[in-house]
Scaffold this active site. Sequence first.
Site, PDB file in Angstrom:
ATOM      1  N   LYS A  51       0.831  -1.205   0.000  1.00 60.25           N
ATOM      2  CA  LYS A  51       0.000   0.000   0.000  1.00 60.25           C
ATOM      3  C   LYS A  51       0.873   1.266   0.000  1.00 60.25           C
ATOM      4  O   LYS A  51       1.961   1.275   0.607  1.00 60.25           O
ATOM      5  CB  LYS A  51      -0.903  -0.023   1.253  1.00 60.25           C
ATOM      6  CG  LYS A  51      -1.732   1.230   1.466  1.00 60.25           C
ATOM      7  CD  LYS A  51      -2.765   1.457   0.374  1.00 60.25           C
ATOM      8  CE  LYS A  51      -3.493   2.790   0.556  1.00 60.25           C
ATOM      9  NZ  LYS A  51      -4.178   3.212  -0.687  1.00 60.25           N
ATOM     10  N   ASN A  75     -12.296   4.882  -6.309  1.00 63.03           N
ATOM     11  CA  ASN A  75     -11.793   4.871  -4.941  1.00 63.03           C
ATOM     12  C   ASN A  75     -11.101   6.190  -4.623  1.00 63.03           C
ATOM     13  O   ASN A  75     -10.470   6.809  -5.482  1.00 63.03           O
ATOM     14  CB  ASN A  75     -10.852   3.676  -4.706  1.00 63.03           C
ATOM     15  CG  ASN A  75      -9.391   4.010  -4.951  1.00 63.03           C
ATOM     16  OD1 ASN A  75      -8.723   4.607  -4.104  1.00 63.03           O
ATOM     17  ND2 ASN A  75      -8.898   3.662  -6.135  1.00 63.03           N
ATOM     18  N   ALA A  76     -11.268   6.590  -3.377  1.00 56.46           N
ATOM     19  CA  ALA A  76     -10.526   7.744  -2.846  1.00 56.46           C
ATOM     20  C   ALA A  76     -10.213   7.400  -1.394  1.00 56.46           C
ATOM     21  O   ALA A  76     -10.857   7.886  -0.465  1.00 56.46           O
ATOM     22  CB  ALA A  76     -11.346   9.024  -2.954  1.00 56.46           C
ATOM     23  N   ILE A  77      -9.259   6.500  -1.228  1.00 59.75           N
ATOM     24  CA  ILE A  77      -8.894   6.039   0.115  1.00 59.75           C
ATOM     25  C   ILE A  77      -8.160   7.149   0.860  1.00 59.75           C
ATOM     26  O   ILE A  77      -8.307   7.295   2.070  1.00 59.75           O
ATOM     27  CB  ILE A  77      -7.987   4.769   0.032  1.00 59.75           C
ATOM     28  CG1 ILE A  77      -8.633   3.679  -0.839  1.00 59.75           C
ATOM     29  CG2 ILE A  77      -7.636   4.242   1.427  1.00 59.75           C
ATOM     30  CD1 ILE A  77      -9.920   3.105  -0.326  1.00 59.75           C
ATOM     31  N   GLY A  78      -7.375   7.919   0.127  1.00 59.55           N
ATOM     32  CA  GLY A  78      -6.633   9.010   0.763  1.00 59.55           C
ATOM     33  C   GLY A  78      -5.353   8.554   1.423  1.00 59.55           C
ATOM     34  O   GLY A  78      -4.915   9.113   2.429  1.00 59.55           O
ATOM     35  N   CYS A 135       0.121  11.906  -6.680  1.00 60.05           N
ATOM     36  CA  CYS A 135      -0.299  12.673  -5.500  1.00 60.05           C
ATOM     37  C   CYS A 135      -0.210  14.180  -5.773  1.00 60.05           C
ATOM     38  O   CYS A 135       0.639  14.621  -6.546  1.00 60.05           O
ATOM     39  CB  CYS A 135       0.610  12.356  -4.313  1.00 60.05           C
ATOM     40  SG  CYS A 135       0.780  10.612  -4.003  1.00 60.05           S
ATOM     41  N   ASN A 197      -1.931   4.292 -13.646  1.00 56.86           N
ATOM     42  CA  ASN A 197      -2.665   4.493 -12.403  1.00 56.86           C
ATOM     43  C   ASN A 197      -4.139   4.756 -12.771  1.00 56.86           C
ATOM     44  O   ASN A 197      -4.497   4.759 -13.946  1.00 56.86           O
ATOM     45  CB  ASN A 197      -2.072   5.684 -11.637  1.00 56.86           C
ATOM     46  CG  ASN A 197      -2.252   5.536 -10.131  1.00 56.86           C
ATOM     47  OD1 ASN A 197      -3.263   5.009  -9.679  1.00 56.86           O
ATOM     48  ND2 ASN A 197      -1.284   5.995  -9.367  1.00 56.86           N
ATOM     49  N   THR A 198      -4.981   4.995 -11.798  1.00 64.00           N
ATOM     50  CA  THR A 198      -6.415   5.184 -12.050  1.00 64.00           C
ATOM     51  C   THR A 198      -6.703   6.498 -12.792  1.00 64.00           C
ATOM     52  O   THR A 198      -5.909   7.441 -12.754  1.00 64.00           O
ATOM     53  CB  THR A 198      -7.182   5.209 -10.711  1.00 64.00           C
ATOM     54  OG1 THR A 198      -6.568   6.170  -9.853  1.00 64.00           O
ATOM     55  CG2 THR A 198      -7.159   3.848 -10.041  1.00 64.00           C
ATOM     56  N   THR A 274      -8.074  -4.464  -8.998  1.00 63.32           N
ATOM     57  CA  THR A 274      -9.507  -4.499  -8.715  1.00 63.32           C
ATOM     58  C   THR A 274     -10.091  -5.903  -8.846  1.00 63.32           C
ATOM     59  O   THR A 274     -11.005  -6.268  -8.094  1.00 63.32           O
ATOM     60  CB  THR A 274     -10.232  -3.507  -9.659  1.00 63.32           C
ATOM     61  OG1 THR A 274      -9.687  -2.199  -9.429  1.00 63.32           O
ATOM     62  CG2 THR A 274     -11.724  -3.476  -9.416  1.00 63.32           C
TER      63      THR A 274
HETATM   64  C1  LIG Z   1      -8.804   0.632  -3.476  1.00 64.76           C
HETATM   65  C2  LIG Z   1      -7.610   1.024  -4.286  1.00 64.76           C
HETATM   66  C3  LIG Z   1      -6.521   1.620  -3.645  1.00 64.76           C
HETATM   67  C4  LIG Z   1      -5.386   1.990  -4.393  1.00 64.76           C
HETATM   68  N1  LIG Z   1      -4.310   2.535  -3.738  1.00 64.76           N
HETATM   69  C5  LIG Z   1      -3.173   2.836  -4.446  1.00 64.76           C
HETATM   70  C6  LIG Z   1      -2.014   3.330  -3.777  1.00 64.76           C
HETATM   71  O1  LIG Z   1      -1.954   3.468  -2.552  1.00 64.76           O
HETATM   72  N2  LIG Z   1      -0.915   3.643  -4.555  1.00 64.76           N
HETATM   73  C7  LIG Z   1      -0.915   3.469  -5.915  1.00 64.76           C
HETATM   74  O2  LIG Z   1       0.094   3.751  -6.563  1.00 64.76           O
HETATM   75  N3  LIG Z   1      -2.012   2.981  -6.553  1.00 64.76           N
HETATM   76  C8  LIG Z   1      -3.133   2.659  -5.863  1.00 64.76           C
HETATM   77  N4  LIG Z   1      -4.222   2.140  -6.520  1.00 64.76           N
HETATM   78  C9  LIG Z   1      -4.178   1.944  -7.991  1.00 64.76           C
HETATM   79  C10 LIG Z   1      -3.867   0.490  -8.333  1.00 64.76           C
HETATM   80  O3  LIG Z   1      -2.618   0.096  -7.790  1.00 64.76           O
HETATM   81  C11 LIG Z   1      -3.891   0.237  -9.861  1.00 64.76           C
HETATM   82  O4  LIG Z   1      -2.857   0.988 -10.473  1.00 64.76           O
HETATM   83  C12 LIG Z   1      -5.211   0.618 -10.513  1.00 64.76           C
HETATM   84  O5  LIG Z   1      -6.301   0.247  -9.687  1.00 64.76           O
HETATM   85  C13 LIG Z   1      -5.398  -0.032 -11.911  1.00 64.76           C
HETATM   86  O6  LIG Z   1      -5.390  -1.442 -11.871  1.00 64.76           O
HETATM   87  P1  LIG Z   1      -6.742  -2.347 -11.701  1.00 64.76           P
HETATM   88  O7  LIG Z   1      -7.741  -1.851 -12.700  1.00 64.76           O
HETATM   89  O8  LIG Z   1      -6.292  -3.763 -11.950  1.00 64.76           O
HETATM   90  O9  LIG Z   1      -7.220  -2.150 -10.303  1.00 64.76           O
HETATM   91  C14 LIG Z   1      -5.358   1.766  -5.796  1.00 64.76           C
HETATM   92  C15 LIG Z   1      -6.475   1.176  -6.429  1.00 64.76           C
HETATM   93  C16 LIG Z   1      -7.581   0.797  -5.693  1.00 64.76           C
HETATM   94  C17 LIG Z   1      -8.740   0.152  -6.413  1.00 64.76           C
END
Ligand SMILES: Cc1cc2nc3c(=O)[nH]c(=O)nc-3n(C[C@H](O)[C@H](O)[C@H](O)COP(=O)(O)O)c2cc1C
Length: 317
Positions: A51, A75-78, A135, A197-198, A274
């Site tokens: 994480k 998601n916006a876990i922060g 970030c 990333n997202t 995901t």
């Molecule tokens: C709940 C959640 C929390 C995430 N937290 C982080 C994070 O802390 N750092 C980061 O670089 N990416 C974070 N991501 C992004 C994922 O690592 C990934 O790059 C993104 O979800 C795309 O892949 P996926 O479609 O297979 O989930 C997070 C994604 C999700 C869904």
Amino acid sequence: MTSSNPSLAVDFCGLNLATPLVLLSGCVGFGEEYTRVKGFSNRDVGAICLKGTTLEARLGNPPHRIYETPMGMLNAIGLQNPGVEHVVREILPALDFGETRFIANVSGSTVEEYHEVTRRFDDSPIDAIEINISCPNVKEGGVAFGNDPDMSARVVAACRSATNKPLITKLSPNQTDIAGNARGCIEAGSDAFAVINTLMGMAIDIERRQPVIGNNQGGLSGPAIKPIALLKVHQVYQVCKPHGIPIIGQGGVTTPEDAIEFLIAGAATVGVGTALFYDPLVCQRINAGILTYLERHRLPNVSTLTGSLGLNGPSAC
Ligand SMILES: Cc1cc2nc3c(=O)[nH]c(=O)nc-3n(C[C@H](O)[C@H](O)[C@H](O)COP(=O)(O)O)c2cc1C
């Protein structure tokens, strides 16, 4: 005819990964999250990204933090995390480095914070360091570092000066020229990329006429973003290829076919995030499907697929 005994093993920045699959940051806690699930094993993947970690502990955003969307989730876990000192002292010693490779995920609000968190991980058993440059930069108006090529390169250079471990830059799709940004990050010392990333999005509660997500906006992940992610991997691969720089392709992977698409587009390894929320055992199926594909196409290993895309003829745009 089929190739007998193709291999799933991949070399990634000098790390020998047992399979091309990487569990993605934020989707597996600090490496222990799914080990309680019957049938799940960290050995099924080549690496696990922990994480996102900051200098100080963070409580994260107010609820709602996640929201399911058609073919994905916001998601916006922060960046909820216990801070780098706790991660290095309490969490890393409990991980079994014999099972898989572990990658730290570094976040920061300033260039200095990225440098300091990277420095702390450099002095730890972690195998590699991924920098999440999505970030906001608090000193420069809150623009995400990763959406600006100069700021991206500055973060990479600061982290590079703090470690000799493999440095992976996680690129944001929320920018116009991801390939140009990648070029700058290579010059600043990035050894590898995570793409993508997202994507930022919103969901609205029409009765309250307010955003569903407590933070108002959140990152969209899951199958909805896969076509965008594939194109970005293809674009970044053109920049990486001459330098032999590997990519962790990611965004919506849920099946073996998805993973194979990412490899063909230019990824050396494939991230799964995901998809774990609805099937924690999905990686076993993806590994098996990749092996079957390699056998059917008489290919000896995964690396022979990387960047094997043949484009169609010239088009107008
Ligand atoms: C709940 C959640 C929390 C995430 N937290 C982080 C994070 O802390 N750092 C980061 O670089 N990416 C974070 N991501 C992004 C994922 O690592 C990934 O790059 C993104 O979800 C795309 O892949 P996926 O479609 O297979 O989930 C997070 C994604 C999700 C869904």
